[in-house]
Write a protein that holds these residues in place. Sequence first.
Motif, PDB file in Angstrom:
ATOM      1  N   LYS A 100      -1.021  13.902 -10.133  1.00 44.62           N
ATOM      2  CA  LYS A 100      -1.177  12.889  -9.103  1.00 44.62           C
ATOM      3  C   LYS A 100      -2.646  12.471  -9.068  1.00 44.62           C
ATOM      4  CE  LYS A 100       2.802  14.930  -7.962  1.00 44.62           C
ATOM      5  NZ  LYS A 100       3.352  16.065  -8.727  1.00 44.62           N
ATOM      6  N   ARG A 155       1.529   7.343  -7.116  1.00 43.44           N
ATOM      7  CA  ARG A 155       2.866   7.698  -6.644  1.00 43.44           C
ATOM      8  C   ARG A 155       3.178   6.858  -5.402  1.00 43.44           C
ATOM      9  NH1 ARG A 155       2.788  10.312 -10.733  1.00 43.44           N
ATOM     10  NH2 ARG A 155       3.666  12.370 -11.151  1.00 43.44           N
ATOM     11  N   ALA A 231       3.628   2.857  -5.532  1.00 43.88           N
ATOM     12  CA  ALA A 231       2.612   3.452  -6.396  1.00 43.88           C
ATOM     13  C   ALA A 231       1.575   2.412  -6.800  1.00 43.88           C
ATOM     14  CB  ALA A 231       3.260   4.052  -7.643  1.00 43.88           C
ATOM     15  N   THR A 354       9.620   6.429  -9.831  1.00 46.69           N
ATOM     16  CA  THR A 354       8.305   7.060  -9.846  1.00 46.69           C
ATOM     17  C   THR A 354       7.965   7.453 -11.279  1.00 46.69           C
ATOM     18  OG1 THR A 354       8.635   7.918  -7.621  1.00 46.69           O
ATOM     19  CG2 THR A 354       6.926   8.958  -8.946  1.00 46.69           C
ATOM     20  N   SER A 357       6.744  11.324 -13.231  1.00 40.70           N
ATOM     21  CA  SER A 357       7.440  12.498 -12.718  1.00 40.70           C
ATOM     22  C   SER A 357       8.039  13.294 -13.879  1.00 40.70           C
ATOM     23  CB  SER A 357       8.558  12.087 -11.758  1.00 40.70           C
ATOM     24  OG  SER A 357       9.345  13.198 -11.391  1.00 40.70           O
ATOM     25  N   GLY A 385       8.056  12.783  -4.167  1.00 36.26           N
ATOM     26  CA  GLY A 385       7.760  11.424  -4.612  1.00 36.26           C
ATOM     27  C   GLY A 385       8.842  10.780  -5.445  1.00 36.26           C
TER      28      GLY A 385
END
Length: 696
Positions: A100, A155, A231, A354, A357, A385
Amino acid sequence: MQESSHTSFKKHTDTQLTLGLAVSTLLFIGMGISSQNVLANPFLPSTTPASTVGSCPAGHKMYYIGANPPAYSPMNSQSLSWTNGNPSRTFTFVEASGNKTFLINFPLLLDLNNNYGGTPPFYGSINGATTSALNLVHNSPDPKTNHSLNISINRPVSKVGYKIQDLDSTVSSRRVPYIEQVDVSANQGQLTFNANFHTINTARDIVKAIEGENCSTGECTIDAAWSYNIADALLNLKHSNELTQRNSPHAVGYSDFYFCLAPPKLIVKKQLDGNRVNDNNNNRDQFSISISNATTPLKTFVTSGSGQAITNDNSGVVDLTTSTTYTITERVTNSQNNGDIANYNAAYTCNNATTGSTTVMPTAAMTYNAAAQTRSFTLSNTTYGDEITCTITNSPSVPLSYTFAGIVFNDNGGITANDSTKQDISATFTGNRSYYNGVFDSNESGIFASGLQIRLTDCSGSNIVSTSPNPQTVSSAAASIGRYSFSVSPSALVGKSRVCLVQTEPSAWEYSEDTTTNTQEVALVANVYDYKTEKDSSGNVTRNLDFGEVKAANTALVLKKSQYVHTCDSALNYSNIANTNQPTTGFSSNPANNVEPGNCIAYKLEAYNRSHVDLNEVKINDSLQRTPVESVFNLPKPLGNPSSVFRSTNTSAPIGENGIIISDGFNLLKTPASSTEPSKATLYFNTKYGSKNINP
């Protein structure tokens, strides 16, 4: 901030403030943060999850950057550090579930003062002003926005924010050197304020210092926060000086940055590709979709609608838990309890909005449970997220009927037919990839005319029995003009491996040229029941059931003729003759006037293919003049470029005779995809202008 002559940045006020640093000295009004609905995002919460100032909604994970992490769990934190004078830095949280990143960036920095701890922005504490903060110090020569702060996270965040330290004003020698203001209205941010030192607008996104009210460290700290954002959204704060009666430095600090990631979320959607197997008022199939973990059902929804139409077609947003396995199951329900999901083929796709991930999307086929008559798949290893959408699509495994559908369309690429552009070989045509390509494109329209019909045949001339009219006139309705559709029971196609769609054009027909053949043959494929025009992943047509037409002014083949008057040089080299304005000096499209009998005229016929389909077996015919003066073919012999245009075995009129020049059949390839230059072929021939008049 304040005015000072010392680098310690001590306060100068008329009354010594003795307020402590406890939170109780600050007046925090309820955040009431509004969601930023930048996109029509189905995961966007309808209401903002409740949370206290500087904290995350319950169950969400916090990522914190600063010197004093709050007592919150779950949380990942790191210290706030900065290289003096750098306008930006990206902080990375390295995690097994994917990294992140948090970007802090100052795109605008004006009137900087370097005398209070380093070149701004710099990290540290300013005596009497800020603690463990990212500091900006400005001179105040005049009112202006003196810096801008952007933050962004890779995110989708449920909340993001930070603290703003020492937003104030002061009075010195009865003059006000500065009144600080922060504004987060650009992206629906929200601010708290301290009524002893600040005012706030009704929207709660602009806080301004009260004139002359100066605070010490921690006394006037306020919080900035934003709720749900996609994001990489840039969240902006503008800091400004609103009043200057004398130039003086002032400072502001930013600290305790954080963002929150919501627990993983899932939406399951339902689609039908084809009608229901049972579909009458007494017994109609619906689909029940359930989402459950190992022990507990979380959500079940049942579709409604008839035919292919689905209403109540999704689960809505379902909150998941990290590191848990979920099963998504579908079954058929109806009033006679004879629904079996095996009556339907099933496919599904799962996508995570997302990016980055590490959650693994399921790819295995759905599992059939014969005892329960259900199909299911599992989803596991979700993390904070995640925004996952799974779509289940069914089609009848036993077909109710075959369908064959298409459209008769104007293959003009959106170019209006006009005589003024009939000879146009420019990029207007060659660069328009939708023009004359045999494919129905979005900038083209269907055609209706009385008597324009389509037949479904066995490819031997006999019509196939269908439940729709055969032959049928194409649709005249505005929303479906030019379209046709045949519905055929499986029994009518037993033993057949192919069918043909045949177009019949009316006798009075303004579309003079076909861009596709008038018969489209369709190979029948096992377990395929819906036949229409289809393309592969590269956009190439793999099956075409459409019929393209153009008007005469939009024809693909463009012919251009030019002539050269000379004194009958039998050794004339056609390819060495230049193009000129005068036909007496070279090939020219202008008329040749006052040609003396006994002279010769050489002709050049150029054929261009300005379209995006190959033209096969093109032939050029040209009759020589007989009246009032007869012309005959003369040496040198006709020549084609390429040679396939004219060969020595050609059957045109012989040298010395009047008659017709006839090219061989040749191919003109389509305009190359990498160019706007049309394909071209050329035919040269020579004539002798007669010496006597001939009666008509």
